[in-house]
Design a protein around this motif. Structure first.
Motif, PDB file in Angstrom:
ATOM      1  N   ARG A   1       0.973  -0.992  -0.373  1.00 55.06           N
ATOM      2  CA  ARG A   1       0.326   0.051   0.108  1.00 55.06           C
ATOM      3  C   ARG A   1       1.053   1.142  -0.227  1.00 55.06           C
ATOM      4  N   PRO A   2       0.553   1.742  -0.992  1.00 54.71           N
ATOM      5  CA  PRO A   2       1.346   3.124  -1.097  1.00 54.71           C
ATOM      6  C   PRO A   2       0.808   4.366   0.084  1.00 54.71           C
TER       7      PRO A   2
ATOM      8  N   GLU B   1       9.634  19.324  -2.233  1.00 52.24           N
ATOM      9  CA  GLU B   1       8.702  18.065  -1.575  1.00 52.24           C
ATOM     10  C   GLU B   1       8.477  17.017  -1.572  1.00 52.24           C
ATOM     11  N   TRP B   2       8.651  16.670  -2.759  1.00 54.44           N
ATOM     12  CA  TRP B   2       8.663  15.712  -3.323  1.00 54.44           C
ATOM     13  C   TRP B   2       9.286  14.403  -3.986  1.00 54.44           C
TER      14      TRP B   2
ATOM     15  N   VAL C   1       7.870  10.231  -3.167  1.00 53.63           N
ATOM     16  CA  VAL C   1       6.695   9.758  -3.599  1.00 53.63           C
ATOM     17  C   VAL C   1       7.159   7.918  -4.173  1.00 53.63           C
ATOM     18  N   ASP C   2       5.492   7.341  -4.032  1.00 58.88           N
ATOM     19  CA  ASP C   2       5.070   5.921  -3.678  1.00 58.88           C
ATOM     20  C   ASP C   2       5.512   5.650  -5.318  1.00 58.88           C
ATOM     21  N   PHE C   3       4.279   6.569  -5.700  1.00 56.71           N
ATOM     22  CA  PHE C   3       3.846   6.079  -7.454  1.00 56.71           C
ATOM     23  C   PHE C   3       4.265   7.569  -8.614  1.00 56.71           C
TER      24      PHE C   3
ATOM     25  N   CYS D   1      12.012  12.355  -7.597  1.00 60.26           N
ATOM     26  CA  CYS D   1      11.114  12.523  -6.427  1.00 60.26           C
ATOM     27  C   CYS D   1      10.606  10.741  -6.064  1.00 60.26           C
ATOM     28  N   LEU D   2      10.669   9.821  -6.422  1.00 65.40           N
ATOM     29  CA  LEU D   2      10.308   8.415  -6.042  1.00 65.40           C
ATOM     30  C   LEU D   2      11.312   8.350  -4.891  1.00 65.40           C
ATOM     31  N   LYS D   3      10.663   7.307  -3.628  1.00 69.48           N
ATOM     32  CA  LYS D   3      11.883   6.936  -3.440  1.00 69.48           C
ATOM     33  C   LYS D   3      11.964   5.406  -4.241  1.00 69.48           C
TER      34      LYS D   3
END
Length: 205
Positions: A53-54, A105-106, A110-112, A134-136
């Motif tokens: 779950r993101p 802040e991104w 971000v998960d997706f 931006c992605l984790k």
């Protein structure tokens, strides 16, 4: 790959022209919903099955905001949409924003990320580097590709075949991210399946 040029008579990139064309195109199509809920439901299941779950997602170039609403519905997390046109303020969870740029802040938060509007980019190298920043670690970028994404014009300035897209993303990744897979058997986002859709899944390392 095809790239429409917004270079003016002075030889410089005409950003004002780009923004004007994109805004006018958005307003001309404001009542058209291309992405279908069945596709977002399919991709939501893929996200959960791949990374759980993101907690936060971004959708770029969303026009009427349907994508983020459907992702939020199926994933149970906040999802923010971006749109370059001033019509963005008319829709929930949408901000007026040029998707080539990144909010601080991104970064790595971000998960997706989802988009079927990447073909509105004036610079794909800047675009994909911005989005992937931006992605984790382990985060996913899901990019829809149809036959409608192949040719470039003033409104859709970037055109690539599916193979060209995978090749570009692989080259740009350079160990920072990878093309995880291409989903070819999911439902098309086109009304009545008018176009065959694939989704390129890019994973941040």
């Amino acid at each position: 790959m095809e790239q429409f040029s917004y270079v003016g008579k002075d030889g410089q990139f005409d950003y004002d022209r780009y923004r004007k064309v994109q805004t006018e195109g958005n307003k001309a199509k404001i009542g058209i919903q291309w992405v279908q809920e069945v596709s977002i439901a399919f991709l939501s299941g893929y996200i959960i099955g791949t990374r759980g779950r993101p907690s936060f997602g971004l959708c770029h170039g969303t026009r009427g905001g349907a994508e983020q609403a459907w992702f939020a519905k199926y994933l149970g997390c906040p999802v923010l949409g971006t749109e370059i046109s001033d019509t963005a303020t008319q829709f929930a969870n949408t901000i007026q924003w040029d998707f080539h740029e990144v909010k601080s802040e991104w970064l790595r938060s971000v998960d997706f990320i989802y988009s079927n509007s990447w073909d509105h980019s004036y610079d794909p190298v800047k675009l994909f580097n911005s989005w992937m920043s931006c992605l984790k670690p382990g985060g996913l970028c899901l990019l829809e590709h149809t036959s409608g994404h192949v040719n470039a014009n003033e409104l859709d300035p970037l055109g690539m075949t599916l193979e060209e897209m995978v090749g570009l993303l692989t080259d740009l990744g350079a160990g920072r991210w990878r093309v995880r897979e291409v989903l070819r058997n999911g439902p098309s986002t086109a009304p009545a399946g008018a176009l065959s859709a694939a989704h390129v899944v890019v994973e941040h390392k």
